[in-house]
Structure formats: structure tokens, C-alpha cells
Enzyme design. Structure first.
Site, PDB file in Angstrom:
ATOM      1  N   ASP A  12      -7.395  -2.484   3.685  1.00  0.00           N
ATOM      2  CA  ASP A  12      -6.568  -3.149   3.275  1.00  0.00           C
ATOM      3  C   ASP A  12      -6.325  -5.188   3.212  1.00  0.00           C
ATOM      4  O   ASP A  12      -5.557  -6.405   3.331  1.00  0.00           O
ATOM      5  CB  ASP A  12      -4.729  -2.822   3.646  1.00  0.00           C
ATOM      6  CG  ASP A  12      -4.749  -1.937   2.934  1.00  0.00           C
ATOM      7  OD1 ASP A  12      -4.534  -1.849   1.537  1.00  0.00           O
ATOM      8  OD2 ASP A  12      -3.897  -1.218   3.890  1.00  0.00           O
ATOM      9  N   ASP A  48      -1.900  -1.167   6.178  1.00  0.00           N
ATOM     10  CA  ASP A  48      -1.345  -0.515   7.677  1.00  0.00           C
ATOM     11  C   ASP A  48      -3.537  -0.328   7.392  1.00  0.00           C
ATOM     12  O   ASP A  48      -3.976   0.123   9.101  1.00  0.00           O
ATOM     13  CB  ASP A  48      -1.026   0.519   7.228  1.00  0.00           C
ATOM     14  CG  ASP A  48      -1.513   1.673   6.842  1.00  0.00           C
ATOM     15  OD1 ASP A  48      -1.883   1.762   5.535  1.00  0.00           O
ATOM     16  OD2 ASP A  48      -1.092   2.565   7.743  1.00  0.00           O
ATOM     17  N   ASP A  65       1.234  -1.198  -0.019  1.00  0.00           N
ATOM     18  CA  ASP A  65       0.177  -0.241  -0.224  1.00  0.00           C
ATOM     19  C   ASP A  65       0.875   1.206  -0.310  1.00  0.00           C
ATOM     20  O   ASP A  65       2.085   0.796   0.415  1.00  0.00           O
ATOM     21  CB  ASP A  65      -0.776  -0.071   1.565  1.00  0.00           C
ATOM     22  CG  ASP A  65      -1.677   1.049   1.257  1.00  0.00           C
ATOM     23  OD1 ASP A  65      -2.042   1.367   0.145  1.00  0.00           O
ATOM     24  OD2 ASP A  65      -1.981   1.757   2.506  1.00  0.00           O
TER      25      ASP A  65
END
Length: 815
Positions: A709, A705, A505
Site C-alpha cells: 500500500d 496497512d 485496502d
């Protein structure tokens, strides 16, 4: 209502079967307990039925309930004979007989009892504070260390070992006296007398010191689960029983077993010495087991036993377990931070290396988060306790290390299958050895046959094979925790070594995750200040890092947000609310469709210009009109570029999937030279991309995080969560990086490689040792060199093989 008390097995060996009388379970021999007491335990989960090993991440809370049952801790077999079955009491595994291991926790790890004593009269001791009855002085606390279960098991086994040594040594000397003529023992008494003395000395070794081994062997036969104790109990039992019969009724043996005086040679020394050597191996193994848990014990020791709480303006020292959420605590220079919380007064430089693995101390000020177990520098500060007990990061780290140590790597399945059939093969080889020596061996053929068959059984014990994987996993997961890499299970350690695609990410993973307000502009009837005020008002209820940046930026400009109604977060799009009876929103281009708004070319041009410099742009919407633009920027972590380059050099392709726009994503990807990227990703897009790579045959790790996700983290072969991210991300991942940067992924991969290398070395040692030991014990060298392997030497070699495997695993502590 039935008032008759019923009893159940705490292990539920026969399901929910009840008994009318107290006693022992006929399956596992544990004491039956009253059903009403058992019912209290079932509030969380049935004892003995913890299934954390290969179950997915969502079982975390269920697992916590199990491990707290009765406050006695939990115990498991290090060989995983019954999978993930847990026990509430210490003892031996009912299948393999190995000593059960305790799941270390804050309460079980620090085993101390406080005794209060007088500084003037140390003989005065009591278990509570007060005044000395002799001089009236206040009693002061003194910590008394209590033995852990492992230490108790070690001391118990050590006592049996030294007793066995005391009895076995004279038996060995008597048996070897014919080879040492200077002893002249047979001048003092006849062979039959010395045989009786050997019997008297060897019997305590068999029936006391080594009796547990026979119980383990019988359990393995009864449960049809052949293991090392099957071979030991059969081999030693045969030697002892043969000797007893030879002593009591020698007439039943053929002439070739007898000497000129009609005495049959006995093997009491073999039985006693073999058991003594096995005991030595167990003592060394128990001692090594305590070292394999050194990482957990070191972590448990990080938290101070007491905390300094401020109540009614006074400082009081209280046990750490009594600290409650919301308590105000004071931490003095050089002291350990007791729990997780936020600094409310003062500044500090805190050493967090024991938690994050980073050697550089971190500067902290008012509002900064601090972690329990870290060490304060040279200043004092006050803090507010926010997470205590099992909720602290330190407790969670310990729980993850425990879980990883109890889990089974896929490679263990191979060792289990081999060990199971290996024992049966060895039993067949022992029978064949006896037959071959009895038919074609030299005289006395049956004696040679008997001794060599026992040597085969003893030397082939697969204990080293069974220990090869669990020992490395246990030590390796602890070492990874000390490096700031928390692993949930053994499968993650093995899989991490194979990862060839890493998906990351952007926000909070590659970047700092702490964006700041950059630009804001009105494109409608509102002023620039009104645009920022309304944007901050909408984001005041959001937990997204971008929202925090906007709210913080507005406050820095002395712009206070207004209160809104009906706030709603729209995943992957933005947020919306009601302000003065109007629908307002703040988000990306997807939110424009929801509001039915369409910005003109001039507005799009401004947004594109900001995005091309790496800024994230959001539209402020009122009903169906674009009233303003807000942009924030998130700087790339200093560690990201180096970590990504090192991973690519190691053969891992790195891709970035982000919900941010194309321009911002492209700017970040080009700066870091990523292998690819995709922008405007919704949670399901990330999930689908992970699946796409997997269908192409790649082993995929996903690092993120945020809540968005979580689906991709769950789908990936290895989910990696940033310790600085959300709880749901950490629950969805197999690996958590405490520090929250990509260097942790590099460390995780390197340590994974070392652990798997160590496991393969252990398996190689175990396989080669057995492959060489069995044919030598069977007598393959005798026709060529006249060499035979004594059962006593076979027992020593068997013990050494286990110790060598454990010693090799312990090398991981120094990696």
C-alpha cells in the site's frame, strides 16, 4: 595541517563561514563554537537545518538524528519565522523575538533529578545511593522536579512583569494626579520634580523589564521582517524618547506643547504602562503555551520512570532508560507497562485507552503484544522487552505530535502574507494619523497627533494574527493523539477536512488482518496432508498475514513445515522456493503464469466456489503443475460497517482496492455496501487508481496497512496507515491510526473539522479586532462622540486579543 582553532555559528547564519576569534555571531548573536566540536554534530545533520515541515515522509530517520544532537533537545520558533529552522539552545527567535519552544521528548519531557535522603534524617541528601552517615540506614530515593524551559521562561517573564508593575503603578498615579484632586501631589512638589520622579521610575521598566521587546523590534527592522515588535518598539520608544527630550531640553518644543510654567507634558506613564501590559500578555501567553503542550506532557508521563527487570532470578528496579532489548521484565498489578514487548508468562487485562482511545480493556495472554505506557490490571505477568527508548510506540506518538505541532498548515501562509503587509500598512496609517491630526486637529494639534499615532501602532500589533493557526494546530494535534489518531503535519489536518473519496485496502484495514486456515485439498498426486505441509513450508519465511494463517493452521494439526531453499516473495503474486531441487510456489492466479501452469475446469470450479463465500484461494504449484488448493478467510472487523456508513453519510465515497480475487472482493463489498471496488490490484494499480481520482478533482485519502500500500499512501492527498500494519506503511502515511480500525478515520475527519473551524474562528477574531481597533485608535470616533483611544487602553486590548486567541485554541482540549 592547520592547528589554528576556528569558530563557527551553531546556526550557520552565514553558511560555513569561520572566525579566528571566539565571540558572538554578527547575525543571530549566538555564541560561536569551535569548529571541531561542531563537526561532531554534523554526523547526523547540520544543526539548525532540520527541514521536516513540508518534506515528505521519507525524512523520518534524518529528523530523528537531528533531534538527538548533543542531547540538549531541539528548539524552534512557534511562529516559524525561518521555516523549519531548529536551534540547539533555548532563547528567543532572532527574527520575531518569540521564546523558542522545545521539542518535547522522553528525556526532556520528564525532568527529574533523583536525590537520596535518609528516612530518619531528612536533612541528609546526596545524588547517589548509600548509607546515612548519622544512623547507617539505607538512603531512599526522592524525586525532585526540575523546571522545564517553558517554566523557566514563564518565571523569568513573571519576575519582569511584577517589577514593571511595581514601578509603573506609582508612575501612573503621578500622571493621573491632575484628574484626582484629592491626592494633591502638586502641593508637595512642582510638575518638573514629579516629571523627574516619573523618569526615574519608568527607566527600569524600559531598559530592564521591556528591553527584550526593543531588541526584537530592532531585529525585525534590521532583517526587514516587520512584525508586532516593530510597532511596539516604535510606539513605546517614541513615547519614552519624546518624554526624555521634553524633560532635558524642553526649549526645542513648540509653545503648544508647553504649559503655563514652560513644562512639556511627558508620556513616561504611557511607555511604562504599555510595556507592563505587553509583559502581562507575554506572561499569560507563556502560561498558555505550557497548556498547549499538555497532551505531549501527558503522553510523556504515561511511561513509568523505572522498570522491574529479572536478572539471574532476581527482580531489580532500574531506570527506564537502562532497559535493553531482550530484557525480561515483570509488571505487577496496577503498574504501567514500561516498554513495548511480548508477554512470556501469565495473563493480563490491560487498559490501553491512553494509547488507542478505546475505553474497553484488552485481554492479553502469553504471546500477546503489550505497549509501553498502558496500565496493567489485577494480575502480574512477565514480558520480554522488544522495543525500547525512541523505538517504542509511545515515543513515536510523541515524535509525531511534536512534528505536527512544528509544521505549518497551508492556511498559515495566508496569515503570514497578511501579517507582513499589515504591519507596513499600519505604519503608514500611523504616519497619516499624525499628519491629519497635526494639520486639522484641535489644539494642541501636535499633542493629539503624537498620542493617536502611538495608539495606532500599539493597538494594531498582529500577534493574535500570528498565533491563530499555530496554537490550534498544536492543541489539535495533541488532542488527536489522545484519541488514537497520530498526525505527521499540519497539512494533513487541513486536508483531512476536505477528503471526499476514501480508498481502503481489504486485509488488515476492513478485515481483521488475522485470517485463519479454512480449506486445503489435493488436486494432484499429493495427499491433502502433504499439500498443507508443503504450503506451510513455503510460507514459513513469509511475513504476510495469509502465510501466518497457513503456518499456524498446519501447526494446529501437528504438521511441522520442512526447510526450503532460495525463498523469494513475489509482490502481488505469492511466494516461491526450491524443495528437493524442484521449484515450488504458492500464490494467486498471477503466479500460475510465472510457473506456466494451467488448472483444469474442475480445479477452477472448486476455487470459484470457495471464493464466492469470501475465502481467499491460493494454488500450490510444483514446477508447472497445480498440486493443491489452500484457502483462508479473514473476518470483517466489527467496527468497519458502522464507520463506512458514517463516512458515506458525511459525503465521503468509500472504495475498496484489494489484491484479493474478484469473488472475495465482491462478497466483502456487497456486505458493506461500498461505493465501488477493484480486485486483483497490484501496488501500481492502487497507485494509478489514486491518481485517477485526483485527476477527476477529488481529494483522496488512502488507508492501508501493508508494504504493497506504500506507493498509494504516498500518492494520496492523505495517507492513512493502520497502527497494526507494517512500519513502511506508517512511514509513507501522514496519519496513523493506533487502534487500526476505520473508526479512527471517522475520528480523524471530525477532529480535523474542529481544528479548522477553530483556526477560522481565531483568524476571524484577529482580523475583526484589528479592523475595528485601528480606525478607533486613529480617532475616527472623535468628530462624532469626542472619544479617543488611550495608548494604554490600546496596549491592554492588544494583549487581550492574543489571550483570547490562545483561549479559543485551548477549547480543543475538551473536544
Amino acid at each position: 595541517m592547520d592547528t589554528v582553532e576556528k569558530y563557527v555559528c551553531p546556526m550557520h547564519c552565514e553558511g560555513d563561514k569561520t572566525y579566528k576569534q571566539p565571540g558572538d555571531c554578527p547575525v543571530c548573536n549566538m555564541h560561536l563554537v569551535p569548529q571541531e566540536k561542531e563537526g561532531a554534530e554534523k554526523q547526523g545533520q547540520q544543526p539548525g537545518c532540520c527541514s521536516h515541515g513540508h518534506a515528505h515522509h521519507h525524512d523520518t530517520h534524518q529528523h530523528k538524528k537531528t533531534t538527538s544532537s548533543k542531547g540538549k533537545g531541539q528548539y524552534y520558533c512557534p511562529m516559524h519565522c525561518e521555516g523549519d529552522k531548529m536551534y540547539h539552545e533555548p532563547g528567543s527567535c532572532p527574527v520575531c523575538g518569540m521564546d523558542l519552544k522545545r521539542v518535547e521528548s522522553r528525556k526532556t519531557g520528564i525532568r527529574k533529578e533523583t536525590i537520596y535522603t535518609c528516612p530518619m534524617h531528612p536533612e541528609v541528601e546526596q545524588d547517589h545511593p548509600g548509607d546515612c552517615p548519622k544512623c547507617g540506614m539505607n538512603l531512599v530515593p526522592r524525586k525532585v522536579e526540575m523546571l522545564s524551559d517553558e517554566e523557566k521562561a514563564y518565571k523569568k517573564m513573571a519576575r519582569k512583569f511584577w517589577l514593571a508593575v511595581g514601578f509603573s503603578l506609582p508612575v501612573f498615579i503621578i500622571a493621573m494626579s491632575t484628574m484626582l484632586p484629592f491626592l494633591r501631589l502638586h502641593d508637595l512638589a512642582s510638575t518638573k520634580v514629579w516629571n523627574w520622579i516619573e523618569f526615574i521610575l519608568a527607566t527600569p521598566v524600559v531598559f530592564y523589564a521591556g528591553w527584550d521587546f526593543f531588541k526584537r523590534g530592532w531585529s525585525s527592522i534590521r532583517l526587514r521582517n516587520p512584525n508586532m515588535w516593530t510597532l511596539i518598539s516604535i510606539g513605546v520608544g517614541a513615547a519614552y524618547l519624546f518624554s526624555v527630550l521634553a524633560l532635558l531640553i524642553p526649549g526645542i518644543f513648540p509653545a503648544q506643547f508647553k504649559d503655563a510654567n514652560g513644562n512639556v507634558h511627558v508620556y513616561f506613564e504611557a511607555a511604562a504602562v504599555i510595556l507592563t501590559l505587553v509583559l502581562l500578555g507575554q506572561v499569560l501567553e507563556l502560561r498558555a503555551h505550557s497548556k498547549t503542550n499538555s497532551a505531549i506532557k501527558a503522553l510523556l508521563g504515561l511511561a513509568p520512570p523505572v522498570a522491574r527487570v529479572i536478572r539471574n532470578g532476581e527482580e531489580l528496579e532500574i531506570p527506564l532508560e537502562e532497559v535493553m532489548v531482550g530484557d525480561m521484565l515483570k509488571v505487577k498489578p496496577g503498574e504501567k507497562v514500561p516498554v513495548d514487548g511480548t508477554i512470556t508468562q501469565g495473563n493480563a487485562v490491560i487498559d490501553e485507552s491512553m494509547i488507542t482511545g478505546e475505553p474497553i480493556p484488552a485481554d492479553k495472554s502469553e504471546g500477546s503484544k503489550v505497549t509501553g505506557g498502558t496500565i496493567n490490571g489485577k494480575t502480574a505477568f512477565e514480558m520480554k522487552a522488544e522495543k525500547v527508548g525512541a523505538d517504542t510506540l509511545l515515543s513515536q506518538i510523541v515524535e509525531l505530535v511534536n512534528e505536527a505541532g512544528r509544521s505549518r498548515a497551508p492556511i498559515q501562509k495566508l496569515a503570514d502574507v497578511v501579517a507582513k503587509y499589515f504591519v507596513q500598512i499600519v505604519a503608514g496609517v500611523a504616519i497619516a494619523t499624525f499628519a491629519v491630526w497635526a494639520i486639522w486637529g484641535p489644539e494642541p494639534a501636535y499633542v493629539y497627533a503624537f498620542v493617536n499615532a502611538i495608539a495606532v501602532l500599539i493597538v494594531a500589533c498582529p500577534c493574535a494574527l500570528g498565533l491563530a493557526t499555530p496554537m490550534s494546530i498544536m492543541v489539535g494535534s495533541g488532542r488527536m493523539a489522545q484519541s488514537g489518531v497520530l498526525v505527521k503535519d499540519a497539512r494533513a489536518i487541513e486536508e483531512m477536512n476536505k477528503v471526499d473519496v476514501l480508498i481502503v485496502d481489504k486485509t488488515g484495514t476492513i478485515t481483521e488482518g488475522k485470517p485463519s486456515l479454512r480449506n486445503y485439498r489435493s488436486v494432484g498426486k499429493m495427499s491433502d496432508e502433504e499439500v498443507l505441509r508443503l504450503a506451510a513450508s513455503i510460507d514459513a519465511n513469509s511475513e504476510h498475514p495469509l502465510a501466518d494463517a497457513i503456518v499456524k493452521g498446519a501447526k494446529e494439526k501437528n504438521i511441522q513445515p520442512d526447510k526450503l531453499e532460495d525463498f523469494e516473495s513475489l509482490t502481488g503474486k505469492g511466494v516461491q522456493a526450491i524443495f528437493k531441487k524442484q521449484k515450488v510456489g504458492l500464490g494467486n492466479h498471477r503466479l500460475l503464469d510465472d510457473f506456466g501452469a494451467s488448472p483444469d475446469k474442475a480445479v477452477k470450479k472448486v476455487a470459484e466456489n470457495w471464493q464466492s463465500t469470501g475465502q481467499t484461494v491460493m494454488y500450490l504449484l510444483v514446477e508447472n503443475k497445480v498440486e493443491g488448493l489452500i484457502s483462508v478467510a479473514d473476518s470483517i472487523k466489527k467496527s468497519s460497517a458502522k464507520a463506512i456508513h458514517s463516512l458515506q453519510k458525511a459525503g465521503v465515497k468509500v472504495y475498496m482496492l484489494t489484491g484479493d480475487n474478484q469473488y472475495t472482493a465482491k462478497a466483502v463489498a456487497e456486505e458493506l455496501h461500498l461505493d465501488g471496488f477493484e480486485a486483483d490490484c497490484l501496488p501500481e494499480d492502487k497507485y494509478k487508481k489514486v491518481k485517477e481520482f485526483q485527476e477527476q478533482g477529488h481529494i483522496v485519502a488512502m488507508a492501508g496497512d501493508g508494504i504493497n500500500d506504500a506507493p498509494a499512501l504516498t500518492q494520496a492527498n492523505i495517507g492513512i496507515a493502520m497502527g497494526t500494519g507494517t512500519d513502511i506503511a506508517m512511514q509513507s502515511a501522514e496519519i496513523t491510526l493506533v487502534k487500526g480500525d476505520l473508526n479512527g478515520i471517522l475520528r480523524a475527519r471530525e477532529l480535523s473539522h474542529k481544528v479548522m473551524q477553530n483556526i477560522k474562528q481565531n483568524l476571524f477574531f484577529a482580523f475583526v479586532y484589528n479592523a475595528l481597533g485601528v480606525p478607533i485608535a486613529a480617532g475616527i470616533l472623535f468628530p462624532f462622540f469626542g472619544l479617543l483611544l488611550s495608548p494604554m487602553i490600546a496596549a491592554a486590548a492588544m494583549s487581550f486579543s492574543s489571550v483570547s486567541v490562545i483561549s479559543n485554541a485551548l477549547r480543543l482540549r475538551k473536544r
